[in-house]
Design a protein around this motif. Structure first.
Motif, PDB file in Angstrom:
ATOM      1  N   GLY A 169     -15.890  28.136 -36.613  1.00  0.00           N
ATOM      2  CA  GLY A 169     -16.446  27.910 -35.283  1.00  0.00           C
ATOM      3  C   GLY A 169     -17.829  27.323 -35.273  1.00  0.00           C
ATOM      4  N   ARG A 170     -18.399  27.017 -36.456  1.00  0.00           N
ATOM      5  CA  ARG A 170     -19.769  26.505 -36.514  1.00  0.00           C
ATOM      6  C   ARG A 170     -19.848  24.977 -36.472  1.00  0.00           C
ATOM      7  N   THR A 171     -18.720  24.299 -36.515  1.00  0.00           N
ATOM      8  CA  THR A 171     -18.765  22.835 -36.504  1.00  0.00           C
ATOM      9  C   THR A 171     -17.540  22.275 -35.808  1.00  0.00           C
ATOM     10  N   ASP A 172     -17.729  21.135 -35.202  1.00  0.00           N
ATOM     11  CA  ASP A 172     -16.626  20.363 -34.638  1.00  0.00           C
ATOM     12  C   ASP A 172     -16.442  19.155 -35.552  1.00  0.00           C
ATOM     13  N   VAL A 173     -15.344  19.158 -36.308  1.00  0.00           N
ATOM     14  CA  VAL A 173     -15.148  18.113 -37.305  1.00  0.00           C
ATOM     15  C   VAL A 173     -15.027  16.736 -36.657  1.00  0.00           C
ATOM     16  N   CYS A 174     -14.561  16.688 -35.426  1.00  0.00           N
ATOM     17  CA  CYS A 174     -14.485  15.398 -34.730  1.00  0.00           C
ATOM     18  C   CYS A 174     -15.881  14.845 -34.447  1.00  0.00           C
ATOM     19  N   GLU A 175     -16.830  15.743 -34.130  1.00  0.00           N
ATOM     20  CA  GLU A 175     -18.206  15.298 -33.937  1.00  0.00           C
ATOM     21  C   GLU A 175     -18.788  14.781 -35.250  1.00  0.00           C
ATOM     22  N   THR A 176     -18.470  15.472 -36.338  1.00  0.00           N
ATOM     23  CA  THR A 176     -18.936  15.007 -37.645  1.00  0.00           C
ATOM     24  C   THR A 176     -18.372  13.629 -37.955  1.00  0.00           C
ATOM     25  N   ALA A 177     -17.084  13.436 -37.671  1.00  0.00           N
ATOM     26  CA  ALA A 177     -16.469  12.118 -37.885  1.00  0.00           C
ATOM     27  C   ALA A 177     -17.166  11.059 -37.042  1.00  0.00           C
ATOM     28  N   ALA A 178     -17.519  11.414 -35.802  1.00  0.00           N
ATOM     29  CA  ALA A 178     -18.214  10.461 -34.936  1.00  0.00           C
ATOM     30  C   ALA A 178     -19.598  10.121 -35.490  1.00  0.00           C
ATOM     31  N   GLN A 179     -20.291  11.112 -36.073  1.00  0.00           N
ATOM     32  CA  GLN A 179     -21.603  10.851 -36.682  1.00  0.00           C
ATOM     33  C   GLN A 179     -21.475   9.887 -37.857  1.00  0.00           C
ATOM     34  N   LEU A 180     -20.441  10.088 -38.663  1.00  0.00           N
ATOM     35  CA  LEU A 180     -20.229   9.191 -39.797  1.00  0.00           C
ATOM     36  C   LEU A 180     -19.904   7.774 -39.314  1.00  0.00           C
ATOM     37  N   GLN A 181     -19.107   7.674 -38.253  1.00  0.00           N
ATOM     38  CA  GLN A 181     -18.789   6.359 -37.709  1.00  0.00           C
ATOM     39  C   GLN A 181     -20.035   5.682 -37.147  1.00  0.00           C
ATOM     40  N   PHE A 182     -20.879   6.454 -36.501  1.00  0.00           N
ATOM     41  CA  PHE A 182     -22.115   5.894 -35.958  1.00  0.00           C
ATOM     42  C   PHE A 182     -23.020   5.401 -37.088  1.00  0.00           C
ATOM     43  N   ALA A 183     -23.060   6.156 -38.181  1.00  0.00           N
ATOM     44  CA  ALA A 183     -23.890   5.750 -39.327  1.00  0.00           C
ATOM     45  C   ALA A 183     -23.417   4.410 -39.890  1.00  0.00           C
ATOM     46  N   VAL A 184     -22.112   4.213 -39.935  1.00  0.00           N
ATOM     47  CA  VAL A 184     -21.574   2.961 -40.466  1.00  0.00           C
ATOM     48  C   VAL A 184     -21.826   1.806 -39.503  1.00  0.00           C
ATOM     49  N   SER A 185     -21.698   2.070 -38.207  1.00  0.00           N
ATOM     50  CA  SER A 185     -21.767   0.996 -37.207  1.00  0.00           C
ATOM     51  C   SER A 185     -23.198   0.621 -36.832  1.00  0.00           C
ATOM     52  N   ARG A 186     -24.211   1.370 -37.310  1.00  0.00           N
ATOM     53  CA  ARG A 186     -25.583   1.014 -36.989  1.00  0.00           C
ATOM     54  C   ARG A 186     -25.910  -0.390 -37.485  1.00  0.00           C
ATOM     55  N   LYS A 187     -26.854  -1.006 -36.858  1.00  0.00           N
ATOM     56  CA  LYS A 187     -27.191  -2.402 -37.147  1.00  0.00           C
ATOM     57  C   LYS A 187     -27.514  -2.573 -38.635  1.00  0.00           C
ATOM     58  N   MET A 188     -26.892  -3.586 -39.251  1.00  0.00           N
ATOM     59  CA  MET A 188     -27.134  -3.883 -40.651  1.00  0.00           C
ATOM     60  C   MET A 188     -27.183  -5.409 -40.812  1.00  0.00           C
ATOM     61  N   PHE A 189     -28.234  -5.908 -41.445  1.00  0.00           N
ATOM     62  CA  PHE A 189     -28.393  -7.337 -41.620  1.00  0.00           C
ATOM     63  C   PHE A 189     -28.030  -7.736 -43.041  1.00  0.00           C
ATOM     64  N   VAL A 190     -27.194  -8.751 -43.157  1.00  0.00           N
ATOM     65  CA  VAL A 190     -26.822  -9.327 -44.444  1.00  0.00           C
ATOM     66  C   VAL A 190     -27.138 -10.811 -44.373  1.00  0.00           C
ATOM     67  N   HIS A 191     -28.113 -11.251 -45.186  1.00  0.00           N
ATOM     68  CA  HIS A 191     -28.552 -12.656 -45.162  1.00  0.00           C
ATOM     69  C   HIS A 191     -28.934 -13.071 -43.739  1.00  0.00           C
ATOM     70  N   ASP A 192     -29.706 -12.196 -43.080  1.00  0.00           N
ATOM     71  CA  ASP A 192     -30.190 -12.440 -41.720  1.00  0.00           C
ATOM     72  C   ASP A 192     -29.083 -12.487 -40.682  1.00  0.00           C
ATOM     73  N   ILE A 193     -27.909 -12.009 -41.045  1.00  0.00           N
ATOM     74  CA  ILE A 193     -26.796 -11.936 -40.097  1.00  0.00           C
ATOM     75  C   ILE A 193     -26.516 -10.469 -39.805  1.00  0.00           C
ATOM     76  N   ASN A 194     -26.464 -10.127 -38.545  1.00  0.00           N
ATOM     77  CA  ASN A 194     -26.167  -8.752 -38.152  1.00  0.00           C
ATOM     78  C   ASN A 194     -24.655  -8.531 -38.260  1.00  0.00           C
ATOM     79  N   VAL A 195     -24.237  -7.822 -39.296  1.00  0.00           N
ATOM     80  CA  VAL A 195     -22.805  -7.585 -39.490  1.00  0.00           C
ATOM     81  C   VAL A 195     -22.406  -6.328 -38.715  1.00  0.00           C
ATOM     82  N   ALA A 196     -21.309  -6.439 -37.997  1.00  0.00           N
ATOM     83  CA  ALA A 196     -20.814  -5.318 -37.195  1.00  0.00           C
ATOM     84  C   ALA A 196     -19.667  -4.652 -37.952  1.00  0.00           C
ATOM     85  N   LEU A 197     -19.932  -3.476 -38.481  1.00  0.00           N
ATOM     86  CA  LEU A 197     -18.922  -2.720 -39.215  1.00  0.00           C
ATOM     87  C   LEU A 197     -18.548  -1.470 -38.433  1.00  0.00           C
ATOM     88  N   ASP A 198     -17.302  -1.102 -38.518  1.00  0.00           N
ATOM     89  CA  ASP A 198     -16.813   0.133 -37.921  1.00  0.00           C
ATOM     90  C   ASP A 198     -16.111   0.938 -38.998  1.00  0.00           C
TER      91      ASP A 198
END
Length: 770
Positions: A409-438
């Motif tokens: 009861g101390r964690t909602d695994v779906c919220e954890t999954a959403a946090q991991l997805q947010f971490a991946v989808s945060r803005k990331m630049f590759v060769h000055d190009i903002n790549v959108a990853l999900d």
């Protein structure tokens, strides 16, 4: 170059020494060459900028010790003095040998010491063997010397043993650098000259005086010249060492040399016994040499075992660590999950597999090096998104794993999954190009409440390990991708479905051979004439145990395994056979056959279709091929060519499930399309959902403007059919008009529909009267 001038002048000096009369002329020439050599080493030591400066210091001191010994010899030979077998000069000579040997052994470059302890032990083993051979066959030859006389010549063995050690060091230096440079060749020549001079001197010596002649002295002088060349050679032209071989790559040369050196002791023992030499004269030498060789071999083996242990530790660390990201590897993940499960108590254990969507495009666009840097960045982000005691690892490719334990009861695994997805989808630049990853996440959980709730009475739960948890999370990930959801949670039914699919796939080959696959036909109504103008061929599997199985259960796996071409050939053959049979009965219908990506990429498809049309004497215009938008655009160039080739035969092309794929007008301009089939997901709800109604209406308008025919799938009731007529749709298909049926029922069903359905004009007149 300075070293070439030194070599030329030194060679002239050696010749002059050999031709000059004994006494002051020879001693002067000798002193000049020796002084020049010492000066060369001092010059090299002072000007050495690299890590090898210490080596040249040893060489300067060692050569200087030799010079002192030469000076003492010169003093002793004044007025014809005799040279004993051992004198103060020998002390300086042997000391110089030892210091030079240490200098060789301590040679270094920018990567560290050139020689490891392994090479030094091997050189010592060879040197001891050479010294033993020298003692037995040169010094203590029983035919000319007694034991006491031989003992008086022990310095000879010492000299020749050290000479052999230097020579093997030079040979090892070649094995390390794999390059025959001028310094290496000069050093080898100098040591060989030393060995030859010492051998010549002591093999001709008596027990009272060391034999000193012109030839040995000239060879010693020549060795000084060679060593001076080593000191004066251009530092910039030094060669870097080659890659050091691993412990298992011992090398034939090294192995052969060591084997010969180790075999010297028993060989010498055998020869001495055969010669009849008394054991008391040589036995202690054999015992001492054997002990020394055994000690050195033991030390070498100890280093070998140590190297193996270090390598094993490195491999163990590599096996537990992902090489790209530095995160935990699959092995460490499995072990830690096993530990979490074994010690969880009443805590919950969660395993989340994070799959990076569209990551392949990074590698394809920027290359694998950039892709690896992106993976490392994602790994850092995932680690920062969870607690410090959670374990983050990489399975391989673009998949990561997060393993964690939590109190109930101390964690909602779906919220954890959403946090991991947010971490991946945060803005990331590759060769000055903002790549959108999900990311898509699959979750497997061992929770105390769920375990208790689902545990049968009187039976303990089936134990699960870390490997099984990762497998379950992966199954959930696959289900999430198939269902177009972002997060999937493992359910036992997923395993059962997967096992059933694998079992059916294994039986599919038998089904093809035993004619268990059957072709059903579903009528398609032409709304203008109110009659059936075509039928769609739909595959079913009449399984002997499972009953009738739909194509969605087995066709995707069949396509992945390469069985689909045989299945398509079966459907095409049966469809044209039934079309031909109906035409002979006066029922002129077209027949539609579905094609997949693999079919479109099959270069023999057009030939197969042409042969089937000729076999059943069916006009090509009565055959229609249906492809989905996604299928057609997987490989656009080859797909367009294949469809154009089919169209050239006279067959027609229809886009199936329109609106669920690319939904782009661009492909409609390039594909030879005659019909659009609106997907059932829009048609079935068009009377209850305004959005779906708008999609159907706009598709019909689009088809009309493009001059292609439009057909609606999923007509489940009369109201939907009326709505389609009102919008001007050309054709309809669905359960309201007829379910897929075996061929034997098709003629009656077509006749019934033709008699019941009004034409467009009849429907409009009836609607006006209402």
């Amino acid at each position: 170059m300075l070293w070439t001038r030194f070599l030329g002048l030194g060679a002239l000096a050696v010749v002059a020494y050999a031709l000059a009369p004994q006494g002051i002329p020879r001693n002067t020439i000798y002193a000049i060459v020796v002084s020049a050599t010492v000066a060369a080493f001092v010059h090299r030591y002072v000007g050495e900028p690299g890590p090898d400066k210490r080596t040249w210091k040893y060489m300067v001191v060692g050569i200087g010790s030799w010079v002192i010994g030469d000076a003492l010899i010169a003093v002793m030979k004044i007025d014809g003095g005799q040279l004993p077998t051992f004198s103060a000069a020998d002390v300086f000579y042997l000391l110089g040998y030892a210091i030079i040997a240490v200098g060789f052994a301590r040679a270094a470059d920018e990567n560290g010491l050139m020689f490891g302890l392994e090479e030094l032990y091997e050189c010592l083993i060879v040197a001891v063997g050479f010294g033993l051979v020298t003692w037995v066959f040169v010094i203590s030859d029983s035919s000319t010397r007694s034991f006491s006389e031989a003992m008086a010549l022990w310095p000879a063995t010492a000299y020749l043993t050290v000479d052999a050690f230097l020579l093997t060091l030079v040979g090892s230096l070649y094995l390390v650098t794999r390059s025959a440079t001028v310094p290496l060749l000069a050093a080898a020549a100098g040591v060989i000259l030393l060995v030859s001079a010492d051998f010549a001197s002591y093999s001709a010596a008596s027990n009272t005086e060391v034999y000193r002649s012109t030839i040995p002295n000239a060879m010693w002088l020549a060795s000084y010249v060679c060593f001076g060349v080593v000191a004066l050679h251009d530092v910039q032209k030094s060669v870097r060492r080659a890659d050091r071989p691993g412990p298992f790559k011992f090398g034939r040369g090294r192995f052969f040399g060591l084997a010969v050196a180790i075999a010297v002791v028993p060989t010498v023992m055998t020869v001495q016994l055969a010669r009849g030499v008394p054991v008391e004269q040589w036995g202690w030498v054999i015992v001492g040499s054997s002990a020394l060789v055994i000690l050195l071999v033991g030390l070498r083996m100890a280093r070998f075992v140590r190297t193996l242990r270090l390598q094993a530790a490195i491999l163990e660390d590599v096996a537990r660590t992902d090489a790209v990201t530095g995160l935990a590897s699959r092995r460490l993940l499995r072990e830690r999950l096993d530990t979490m499960l074994a010690t969880r108590g009443d805590s919950d254990v969660f395993t989340l597999v994070v799959d990076i969507d569209r990551f392949a495009q990074i590698n394809e666009t920027f290359g694998y090096r950039v892709g690896d840097s992106v993976l490392r960045e994602i790994g850092h982000r995932l680690v920062a998104s969870v607690r410090s005691d959670d374990l983050v690892g990489r399975l391989g490719g673009d998949q990561f794993v997060v393993a964690m334990t939590r109190r109930p009861g101390r964690t909602d695994v779906c919220e954890t999954a959403a946090q991991l997805q947010f971490a991946v989808s945060r803005k990331m630049f590759v060769h000055d190009i903002n790549v959108a990853l999900d990311a898509t996440v699959g979750v497997a959980a061992i929770e105390e409440l769920s375990v208790c709730a689902h545990r049968p009475e009187g039976r303990s739960a089936t134990p699960i390990d870390g490997e099984a948890m990762m497998q379950q999370a992966h199954v959930a990930l696959t289900a999430a991708k198939a269902g177009q959801t972002r997060v999937g949670r493992y359910e036992p039914d997923m395993d059962r479905d997967r096992h059933d699919q694998m079992r059916l796939l294994g039986e599919l080959d038998t089904a093809i051979r035993d004619h268990q696959l059957r072709v059903f036909f579903q009528p398609c109504l032409d709304l203008e004439s109110g009659s059936v103008d075509r039928v769609e061929a739909l595959l079913r599997w009449q399984h002997p145990r499972e009953g009738l199985i739909g194509p969605s259960i087995f066709l995707p796996d069949a396509e992945r395994t390469g069985m689909l071409p045989a299945i398509t050939a079966l459907v095409l053959d049966e469809a044209l056979a039934q079309c031909s049979a109906l035409r002979r009965r006066g029922i002129n219908l077209s027949v539609s056959v579905n094609l997949s990506v693999r079919n479109l990429l099959d270069e023999t498809l057009t030939e197969q279709v042409s042969a089937a049309l000729a076999k059943y004497a069916v006009p090509a215009h009565t055959l229609e091929f249906e492809v989905t938008e996604t299928t057609a655009m997987t490989d656009p160039v080859r797909s367009v060519n294949a469809l154009a080739s089919l169209r050239s035969l006279g067959a027609t092309i229809a886009i199936d499930d329109y609106g669920t794929g690319y939904s782009s007008l661009a492909y409609l301009q390039s594909l030879p399309v005659q019909t659009l089939k609106i997907d059932r997901s829009f048609v079935s709800k068009m009377n209850t959902d305004d959005t779906d109604a708008s999609i159907v209406r706009s598709t019909i308008d689009l088809a009309r403007s493009l001059g292609v025919r439009v057909m609606a799938e999923g007509v489940e009731d009369a109201g939907t059919l009326d709505a389609l007529r009102l919008l001007g749709c050309d054709g309809a298909q669905g359960y309201f008009l007829g379910r897929p049926m075996p061929a034997e029922f098709l003629a009656d069903a077509v006749a019934k529909l033709d008699s019941e359905m009004p034409t467009k004009l009849e429907w409009e007149l009836a609607r006006e009267r209402i």
